[in-house]
Design an enzyme around this catalytic site. Structure first.
Site, short mmCIF file in Angstrom:
data_model
loop_
_atom_site.label_atom_id
_atom_site.label_comp_id
_atom_site.label_asym_id
_atom_site.label_seq_id
_atom_site.Cartn_x
_atom_site.Cartn_y
_atom_site.Cartn_z
N GLU A 1 1.57 -35.23 78.64
CA GLU A 1 2.73 -34.63 79.43
C GLU A 1 2.80 -33.18 78.82
OE1 GLU A 1 6.40 -36.90 79.48
OE2 GLU A 1 4.85 -38.92 80.14
N HIS B 1 5.30 -36.93 74.59
CA HIS B 1 4.15 -37.84 75.31
C HIS B 1 2.87 -36.77 75.38
CE1 HIS B 1 7.09 -40.93 76.91
NE2 HIS B 1 6.59 -41.18 75.94
N GLU C 1 12.17 -33.88 83.16
CA GLU C 1 10.88 -34.26 83.99
C GLU C 1 10.64 -33.07 84.65
OE1 GLU C 1 9.36 -37.12 83.09
OE2 GLU C 1 10.74 -38.20 82.43
N HIS D 1 9.42 -33.30 79.54
CA HIS D 1 8.37 -34.40 79.78
C HIS D 1 7.64 -34.25 81.08
CE1 HIS D 1 9.47 -37.79 76.94
NE2 HIS D 1 10.55 -37.13 76.77
#
Length: 424
Positions: free
Chosen positions: A90, A87, A309, A217
């Site tokens: 990110e 992404h 994440e 991410h």
């Protein structure tokens, strides 16, 4: 026990030493390319730069490889990959992977025993940005003005983590019908149904027999392991969240905890206003996701992959990059080292030629893996005793009992004449 482990792992950061080459700033595309080539120029004998394809806007999808023999798959040396910036907005993963590349080069040159061994025993592939076009859109806004979705998708406004073939649906169907449990067939004309970046990554995975991987991410702080898609049926267009385990659920939990407890604060659970016990979560129990990258990695190929994440802010300020690097450095190394746990071996014919695509089955785990083109295979497993079966067309199957310890992967040799036999 795990708290003690976290303390020990964080203490090991001191063993890695310090490096002045790590660059704590945001890198646009040109800066990123320059940084990767600078690493290659500093460490030309253990690195290689290659491109797996192009983005919609024509930017290269560059990969930096670390190995004692760059460009060559050495038998029984496993292949690892880190992918960042899927992404575009990110961005911490992108910066961490640039920093990791600089760090590996500097520590190797400094004679760090741990890093030297890792590079000599592993072929490491680092892709800082899978979505360089989206990054440029996000970077044009900067950390303060960046919207939650600005630059997330590629130049065609497609979310790349919703753009892979829906292999979870096929996998769940085969579970009910006792069908295949690995290397599932891709849909007809799938190449025309995905974006150039997605196509490049799938072809990359088909060309390299990756064993372990992580996708970096942002927007939360948690280690997320598959499956991502819930097995629950849709109700009014929505799919209920529910824990959706893979056949290797215990291994995936161990991998996620390895990163979480080696990270400075992920394992504490409370981050970004959310709580994840031990800093890990099953993807589908968090939220159900279709057409993500995980199934293409785990059920289409031999690779184990989790999603990391790593930051509450998708585009963190420059001032926090050094803190984030220090918080993630040991975790990035510790996770990479997990590739050397389980079993590995060779499958030979009577003339000592490697048998490609031989199937390796572990009793009680409904997920087989296959040997690579040279006949070598790698199977991540937790410590324990396993019944392992090798098979290949034209040969009788053979079964043996293998005990896996807590240290590095046990090596298993499989030779084949008119039959297969496993020799530990």
């Amino acid at each position: 026990m795990l708290d003690k482990l976290a303390g020990l792992l964080l203490g090991c950061v001191l063993c890695l030493g310090a490096t002045g080459a790590v660059d704590f700033r945001h890198h646009n595309y040109e800066d990123m390319v320059r940084a990767l080539f600078n690493v290659h120029n500093e460490c030309p004998y253990i690195t290689r730069i290659y491109s797996i394809g192009h983005s919609v806007d024509g930017r290269h999808l560059y990969v930096l490889e670390f190995s004692d023999n760059p460009g060559i798959h050495e038998l029984l040396e496993p292949e690892f990959k880190y992918v960042g910036n899927m992404h575009g907005n990110e961005v911490l993963g992108r910066e961490l992977l640039i920093q990791l590349s600089q760090f590996l080069c500097e520590e190797y040159r400094a004679g760090n025993v741990r890093i030297t061994r890792l590079i000599h025993d592993t072929r490491i592939h680092i892709m800082p940005s899978m979505n360089p076009d989206g990054y440029e859109v996000a970077a044009s806004q900067g950390p303060e003005g960046n919207g939650y979705l600005t630059g997330r998708s590629n130049s065609r406004d497609v979310d790349l983590n919703r753009n892979f073939p829906d292999l979870n649906a096929l996998m769940y169907y085969y579970e009910k019908t006792n069908g295949r449990n690995h290397h599932l067939p891709l849909p007809d004309n799938w190449e025309q149904q995905v974006e150039p970046e997605t196509l490049a990554v799938i072809q990359w995975m088909e060309n390299y027999n990756f064993v372990l991987s992580a996708n970096l991410h942002g927007g939360a702080v948690v280690a997320n392991y598959p499956f991502d898609k819930s097995r629950e049926p849709r109700v009014r267009g929505f799919r209920k969240t529910s824990y959706s385990a893979t056949p290797d659920d215990k291994v995936f939990k161990k991998l996620a905890k390895t990163y979480s407890y080696a990270h400075s604060w992920m394992h504490k659970g409370w981050n970004c206003g959310d709580y994840f016990d031990e800093g890990i979560t099953n993807g589908a129990s968090w939220y159900s996701l279709s057409k993500g990258i995980h199934p293409s990695v785990s059920v289409l190929h031999n690779c184990f992959e989790i999603t990391l994440e790593l930051s509450c802010d998708k585009f963190p300020a420059t001032e926090v990059l050094q803190r984030e690097w220090m918080g993630n450095r040991e975790a990035l190394i510790s996770y990479l080292e997990q590739i050397h746990h389980g079993i590995k071996g060779m499958v030979y014919d009577e003339n000592n030629n490697g048998i490609a695509d031989a199937v390796i089955k572990v009793s009680g785990i409904n997920h087989d893996i296959t040997a690579g083109s040279g006949g070598d295979y790698f199977r991540l497993l937790l410590p324990g005793t396993y019944t392992v079966t090798a098979s290949a067309p034209g040969y009788q199957t053979s079964t043996n009992i293998v005990t896996v310890g807590p240290a590095e992967a046990i090596q298993v040799r499989t030779s084949a004449g008119s039959h297969l036999s496993i020799i530990v």
